[in-house]
Design an enzyme around this catalytic site. Sequence first.
Site, PDB file in Angstrom:
ATOM      1  N   GLU A 223       0.839  -1.201   0.000  1.00 51.91           N
ATOM      2  CA  GLU A 223       0.000   0.000   0.000  1.00 51.91           C
ATOM      3  C   GLU A 223       0.877   1.256   0.000  1.00 51.91           C
ATOM      4  O   GLU A 223       0.745   2.135   0.864  1.00 51.91           O
ATOM      5  CB  GLU A 223      -0.991  -0.024   1.173  1.00 51.91           C
ATOM      6  CG  GLU A 223      -1.976  -1.165   1.040  1.00 51.91           C
ATOM      7  CD  GLU A 223      -3.185  -1.105   1.975  1.00 51.91           C
ATOM      8  OE1 GLU A 223      -3.265  -0.204   2.827  1.00 51.91           O
ATOM      9  OE2 GLU A 223      -4.055  -1.982   1.839  1.00 51.91           O
TER      10      GLU A 223
ATOM     11  N   GLU B 179      -4.734  -8.896  -0.139  1.00 49.93           N
ATOM     12  CA  GLU B 179      -5.496  -8.565   1.084  1.00 49.93           C
ATOM     13  C   GLU B 179      -6.961  -8.540   0.700  1.00 49.93           C
ATOM     14  O   GLU B 179      -7.378  -7.723  -0.131  1.00 49.93           O
ATOM     15  CB  GLU B 179      -5.065  -7.218   1.677  1.00 49.93           C
ATOM     16  CG  GLU B 179      -3.691  -7.279   2.315  1.00 49.93           C
ATOM     17  CD  GLU B 179      -3.336  -6.031   3.121  1.00 49.93           C
ATOM     18  OE1 GLU B 179      -4.248  -5.343   3.617  1.00 49.93           O
ATOM     19  OE2 GLU B 179      -2.122  -5.751   3.237  1.00 49.93           O
TER      20      GLU B 179
HETATM   21  O1  AHR Z   1      -4.863  -5.964   7.133  1.00 49.22           O
HETATM   22  C1  AHR Z   1      -4.804  -4.782   7.853  1.00 49.22           C
HETATM   23  C2  AHR Z   1      -4.200  -3.640   7.052  1.00 49.22           C
HETATM   24  O2  AHR Z   1      -5.029  -3.320   5.981  1.00 49.22           O
HETATM   25  C3  AHR Z   1      -2.872  -3.902   6.398  1.00 49.22           C
HETATM   26  O3  AHR Z   1      -1.804  -3.745   7.264  1.00 49.22           O
HETATM   27  C4  AHR Z   1      -2.828  -2.851   5.327  1.00 49.22           C
HETATM   28  O4  AHR Z   1      -2.041  -3.232   4.237  1.00 49.22           O
HETATM   29  C5  AHR Z   1      -4.281  -2.668   4.977  1.00 49.22           C
HETATM   30  O5  AHR Z   1      -4.640  -1.340   4.938  1.00 49.22           O
END
Ligand code: AHR
Length: 531
Positions: free
Chosen positions: A201, A335
């Site tokens: 991110e 994610e």
């Molecule tokens: O999964 C929690 C968080 O969500 C992670 O650290 C980040 O990459 C995302 O914003």
Amino acid sequence: MLALRVVFVTVASVAPAIAAAQTAPATATDTVAVSIDVSKPGAKIDRNIFGQFAEHLGTGIYEGVWVGPDSPIPNTRGIRNDVVAALKAIKVPNVRWPGGCFADEYHWRKGIGKSRPATLNPNWGGVIEPNTFGTHEFMDFVDQIGSEAYLSVNIGSGTPQEAAEWLEYLTTDQPTALAKERAANGHSAPYKIPYLGLGNESWDCGGNMTAEYYTRQMTIYSRFVRNFNPAQRDTGKMLRIAVGPGGGESRWTDWTETVMKAWQGHQWSWDMEGLSLHNYTVIKWPPAYASVGFGEKEYAEILQKTLEMDGLIAKHSAIMDKYDPQKKIALVVDEWGAWYAKLPGSPEGFLAQQNSQRDAVLAALNLHIFARHADRVRMANIAQMINVLQAMILTNKEKMVLTPTYHVFKMYVPFQDATFVPVTFDAGTYTQGAITLPRVDAIAAKDAAGKVWMAVTNVDPNRPATITASVAGLTPRSAAGQTLTAPRVDSVNTFEAPTTVAPKLIAPRVQGGTVTLTVEPRSVTVISVQP
Ligand code: AHR
């Protein structure tokens, strides 16, 4: 890809289904004819779409995985045995570590050797990070569960040299100072690192970079962070995954365009093999929907939201197709999952939530989406593995409980590396207030032994459905399977009642070339069909 997803929802079929949803008694069933065509095999459903994500966040690592060698909780070299046994059973293909946002503030040297300094974890509650679980402990964990490592390197606050040295430390078999240090720390043989995330991110917690700035950084890391023990099981190469989009708006499509365009014109001196996509199922920000004690309205809203994954993948895949028509670059959904309000009483920043039958249905729907996009989506990591967000496992000191999502991952193991085969059916509709969703969803695949597998999700929380499945070109002789349902959409497993949501064996009827089974309301079912 759409050609593979032939789900007929005709106007004629929708109207009666809506009427039925509003008036039918809870016991009414409708028949859904599913036809599976094994003569038109699609892409391989990469086992890596069943990947996990384990960040230094809340009790995901400390307590969830690591209890230390002196703990009364049974462990092997500090890693809890109950968790290892449970994860082995779902054949976790890869584990993404150490973050997440944590990765861009992680300095690997603090997590090796005898003396480990305490640092802080500013992203997640500002708690102490003891660094007792570091590189060797992670690699031991991955080894114990029979998985593979997906490391995220620190681009946000690290340097290319720091990341390059981490990979040299891990992977070289030459007698360098770093290899000797690795041996002195207990591992003389080089490790295998098949997957490498180039930042996380980077448009937000990974450094607030523009797409252009990130791409410049990423190309530098791609050049210098070398793997001396390339190890991906199928290709013998390391898969380098660039940071990708976090949504579908123009900001995100611009990001995908920028990175893919750079890749298209790339020189021999740098490369990437994957582009990441992050997409959580969350309705409000900060997350306000409860993970427990919700009703049918919230069930339908969350499932409607989660189905946006399909459009998001299609949108970014279309951009990738422009620059990479041969689909060399994998879209890596590293994610995904449901993000709810924190459990009352749990610490800020720990992202602790329960996991219900709704999450089981949500997980299955997403796995189906990934399978339908298997030619481009070749890896995915649910967030997160233990005690955080949509977890497989919850722990509390010596206690452990398996979540409904865990059971889905276990039931879907046969789809790992199986070949996608198209299915056609009339999904019908499920209506809740202003929301109308496809009532039934199904995918099918053929495994290496020739067995055909079908997964069916009955989204409707009130009505069972009778599925009649036929397989073109195959006369089924027997079928077997498992189903996961629960008394309510918000049913959960707790430490006190750990099997409220647990799979049950089912025996579909096979007659005249057709397999017939009834899928209960709010259920996920997987069957195998044998000629
Ligand atoms: O999964 C929690 C968080 O969500 C992670 O650290 C980040 O990459 C995302 O914003």
